[in-house]
Design a protein around this motif. Sequence first.
Motif, PDB file in Angstrom:
ATOM      1  N   ILE A 146       0.759  -1.307   0.157  1.00 44.46           N
ATOM      2  CA  ILE A 146      -0.088   0.139  -0.145  1.00 44.46           C
ATOM      3  C   ILE A 146       0.812   1.290  -0.062  1.00 44.46           C
ATOM      4  CG2 ILE A 146      -1.717   1.248   1.264  1.00 44.46           C
ATOM      5  CD1 ILE A 146      -2.880  -1.502   2.210  1.00 44.46           C
ATOM      6  N   TYR A 147       2.064   1.291   1.011  1.00 44.62           N
ATOM      7  CA  TYR A 147       2.874   2.407   0.943  1.00 44.62           C
ATOM      8  C   TYR A 147       3.547   2.717  -0.500  1.00 44.62           C
ATOM      9  CZ  TYR A 147       2.052   2.085   6.111  1.00 44.62           C
ATOM     10  OH  TYR A 147       1.356   1.958   7.350  1.00 44.62           O
ATOM     11  N   LYS A 148       3.727   1.573  -1.395  1.00 43.83           N
ATOM     12  CA  LYS A 148       4.382   1.756  -2.466  1.00 43.83           C
ATOM     13  C   LYS A 148       3.497   2.599  -3.314  1.00 43.83           C
ATOM     14  CE  LYS A 148       7.737  -2.146  -2.204  1.00 43.83           C
ATOM     15  NZ  LYS A 148       8.202  -3.323  -2.799  1.00 43.83           N
ATOM     16  N   VAL A 149       2.169   2.064  -3.384  1.00 50.36           N
ATOM     17  CA  VAL A 149       1.301   2.796  -4.257  1.00 50.36           C
ATOM     18  C   VAL A 149       1.147   4.361  -3.883  1.00 50.36           C
ATOM     19  CG1 VAL A 149      -1.117   2.913  -4.893  1.00 50.36           C
ATOM     20  CG2 VAL A 149      -0.118   0.505  -4.868  1.00 50.36           C
ATOM     21  N   ILE A 150       0.979   4.645  -2.362  1.00 52.01           N
ATOM     22  CA  ILE A 150       0.838   5.872  -2.097  1.00 52.01           C
ATOM     23  C   ILE A 150       2.010   6.962  -2.539  1.00 52.01           C
ATOM     24  CG2 ILE A 150       0.403   7.311  -0.076  1.00 52.01           C
ATOM     25  CD1 ILE A 150      -0.794   4.735   1.158  1.00 52.01           C
ATOM     26  N   CYS A 151       3.221   6.221  -2.141  1.00 57.11           N
ATOM     27  CA  CYS A 151       4.476   7.157  -2.468  1.00 57.11           C
ATOM     28  C   CYS A 151       4.590   7.416  -3.860  1.00 57.11           C
ATOM     29  CB  CYS A 151       5.695   6.424  -2.246  1.00 57.11           C
ATOM     30  SG  CYS A 151       6.259   5.131  -2.924  1.00 57.11           S
ATOM     31  N   LYS A 152       3.971   6.649  -4.961  1.00 53.54           N
ATOM     32  CA  LYS A 152       3.803   7.188  -6.328  1.00 53.54           C
ATOM     33  C   LYS A 152       3.036   8.449  -6.527  1.00 53.54           C
ATOM     34  CE  LYS A 152       5.185   2.703  -7.951  1.00 53.54           C
ATOM     35  NZ  LYS A 152       4.735   1.355  -8.667  1.00 53.54           N
ATOM     36  N   LEU A 153       2.151   8.654  -5.438  1.00 54.70           N
ATOM     37  CA  LEU A 153       1.057   9.548  -5.487  1.00 54.70           C
ATOM     38  C   LEU A 153       1.496  11.052  -5.050  1.00 54.70           C
ATOM     39  CD1 LEU A 153      -1.968   7.619  -4.666  1.00 54.70           C
ATOM     40  CD2 LEU A 153      -1.449   8.270  -7.002  1.00 54.70           C
ATOM     41  N   ASP A 154       2.612  10.925  -4.315  1.00 49.13           N
ATOM     42  CA  ASP A 154       3.275  12.112  -3.717  1.00 49.13           C
ATOM     43  C   ASP A 154       3.595  13.393  -4.550  1.00 49.13           C
ATOM     44  OD1 ASP A 154       3.594  11.330  -1.222  1.00 49.13           O
ATOM     45  OD2 ASP A 154       5.671  10.979  -1.145  1.00 49.13           O
ATOM     46  N   SER A 155       3.460  14.483  -4.293  1.00 45.59           N
ATOM     47  CA  SER A 155       3.599  15.758  -5.038  1.00 45.59           C
ATOM     48  C   SER A 155       4.411  16.882  -4.158  1.00 45.59           C
ATOM     49  CB  SER A 155       2.327  16.393  -5.373  1.00 45.59           C
ATOM     50  OG  SER A 155       1.572  16.410  -4.483  1.00 45.59           O
ATOM     51  N   ASP A 156       4.999  17.777  -4.620  1.00 48.05           N
ATOM     52  CA  ASP A 156       5.635  18.844  -4.150  1.00 48.05           C
ATOM     53  C   ASP A 156       4.853  19.454  -2.858  1.00 48.05           C
ATOM     54  OD1 ASP A 156       7.981  18.335  -5.466  1.00 48.05           O
ATOM     55  OD2 ASP A 156       7.331  19.835  -7.037  1.00 48.05           O
ATOM     56  N   LEU A 157       5.320  19.712  -1.815  1.00 47.64           N
ATOM     57  CA  LEU A 157       4.687  20.683  -0.872  1.00 47.64           C
ATOM     58  C   LEU A 157       4.534  21.996  -1.381  1.00 47.64           C
ATOM     59  CD1 LEU A 157       3.837  20.297   2.284  1.00 47.64           C
ATOM     60  CD2 LEU A 157       5.983  21.222   2.602  1.00 47.64           C
ATOM     61  N   PRO A 158       2.967  22.290  -1.493  1.00 49.00           N
ATOM     62  CA  PRO A 158       2.626  23.758  -1.685  1.00 49.00           C
ATOM     63  C   PRO A 158       3.540  24.810  -1.030  1.00 49.00           C
ATOM     64  CG  PRO A 158       0.777  22.449  -1.466  1.00 49.00           C
ATOM     65  CD  PRO A 158       1.996  21.260  -0.887  1.00 49.00           C
ATOM     66  N   GLU A 159       3.807  25.800  -1.753  1.00 48.50           N
ATOM     67  CA  GLU A 159       4.456  26.723  -1.072  1.00 48.50           C
ATOM     68  C   GLU A 159       3.575  27.338   0.163  1.00 48.50           C
ATOM     69  OE1 GLU A 159       7.465  28.617  -0.999  1.00 48.50           O
ATOM     70  OE2 GLU A 159       7.584  27.231  -2.499  1.00 48.50           O
ATOM     71  N   GLU A 160       2.150  27.541   0.188  1.00 44.36           N
ATOM     72  CA  GLU A 160       1.855  28.235   1.358  1.00 44.36           C
ATOM     73  C   GLU A 160       1.938  27.160   2.658  1.00 44.36           C
ATOM     74  OE1 GLU A 160      -2.673  26.297   1.037  1.00 44.36           O
ATOM     75  OE2 GLU A 160      -1.999  27.534  -0.624  1.00 44.36           O
ATOM     76  N   PHE A 161       2.490  25.947   2.398  1.00 43.29           N
ATOM     77  CA  PHE A 161       2.550  25.179   3.775  1.00 43.29           C
ATOM     78  C   PHE A 161       3.855  25.421   4.154  1.00 43.29           C
ATOM     79  CE2 PHE A 161      -0.409  21.269   2.176  1.00 43.29           C
ATOM     80  CZ  PHE A 161      -1.528  22.302   2.104  1.00 43.29           C
ATOM     81  N   LYS A 162       4.781  25.774   3.453  1.00 44.19           N
ATOM     82  CA  LYS A 162       6.382  26.120   3.619  1.00 44.19           C
ATOM     83  C   LYS A 162       6.506  27.306   4.442  1.00 44.19           C
ATOM     84  CE  LYS A 162       8.179  23.656  -0.182  1.00 44.19           C
ATOM     85  NZ  LYS A 162       8.946  23.821  -1.655  1.00 44.19           N
ATOM     86  N   THR A 163       5.398  28.265   4.207  1.00 42.64           N
ATOM     87  CA  THR A 163       5.519  29.368   4.829  1.00 42.64           C
ATOM     88  C   THR A 163       4.598  29.654   6.098  1.00 42.64           C
ATOM     89  OG1 THR A 163       4.050  30.429   3.305  1.00 42.64           O
ATOM     90  CG2 THR A 163       6.350  30.895   2.476  1.00 42.64           C
ATOM     91  N   SER A 164       3.748  28.639   6.191  1.00 42.68           N
ATOM     92  CA  SER A 164       2.653  28.642   7.165  1.00 42.68           C
ATOM     93  C   SER A 164       3.310  28.684   8.522  1.00 42.68           C
ATOM     94  CB  SER A 164       1.902  27.365   7.099  1.00 42.68           C
ATOM     95  OG  SER A 164       1.142  27.372   7.982  1.00 42.68           O
ATOM     96  N   SER A 165       2.587  29.264   9.383  1.00 39.25           N
ATOM     97  CA  SER A 165       3.121  29.369  11.017  1.00 39.25           C
ATOM     98  C   SER A 165       2.878  27.866  11.597  1.00 39.25           C
ATOM     99  CB  SER A 165       2.275  30.433  11.605  1.00 39.25           C
ATOM    100  OG  SER A 165       0.933  30.063  11.751  1.00 39.25           O
ATOM    101  N   CYS A 166       2.290  26.978  10.810  1.00 39.15           N
ATOM    102  CA  CYS A 166       2.016  25.519  11.606  1.00 39.15           C
ATOM    103  C   CYS A 166       3.169  24.757  11.451  1.00 39.15           C
ATOM    104  CB  CYS A 166       0.863  25.124  11.128  1.00 39.15           C
ATOM    105  SG  CYS A 166       0.747  24.599   9.166  1.00 39.15           S
ATOM    106  N   LEU A 167       4.316  25.191  10.655  1.00 40.16           N
ATOM    107  CA  LEU A 167       5.443  24.469  10.511  1.00 40.16           C
ATOM    108  C   LEU A 167       6.452  24.731  11.671  1.00 40.16           C
ATOM    109  CD1 LEU A 167       5.932  24.332   6.896  1.00 40.16           C
ATOM    110  CD2 LEU A 167       5.072  22.693   8.092  1.00 40.16           C
TER     111      LEU A 167
END
Length: 97
Positions: free
Chosen positions: A76-97
């Motif tokens: 299952i994890y092998k299937v899911i990892c193929k669906l990964d995408s880049d982290l959106p910019e808004e998440f990188k600059t979010s105060s939640c990180l």
Amino acid sequence: MEKFARQAIVDGVNNVKDMSVMRDSELFRALNMHYNKANDFQIPDRFLEVAEITLHEFYNAISTAKDSDPSWKKAIYKVICKLDSDLPEEFKTSSCL
């Protein structure tokens, strides 16, 4: 995911196509509470697609008794990892990180 897939089987879901992840579903609410507690950002539609695919993968594995193998989740994890995408910019600059 596993919990929801197992519950679907108990509830008599016979076809994986009968399961979907929508913004008003219990599974979405659980995931949102886990990953976005303060509702700091809008969940992308792609997240819903990947969550649904993941739910289907768990359902298929459990309904075909693949969960008796100790490493059953690896496929299952092998299937899911193929669906990964880049982290959106808004998440990188979010105060939640």
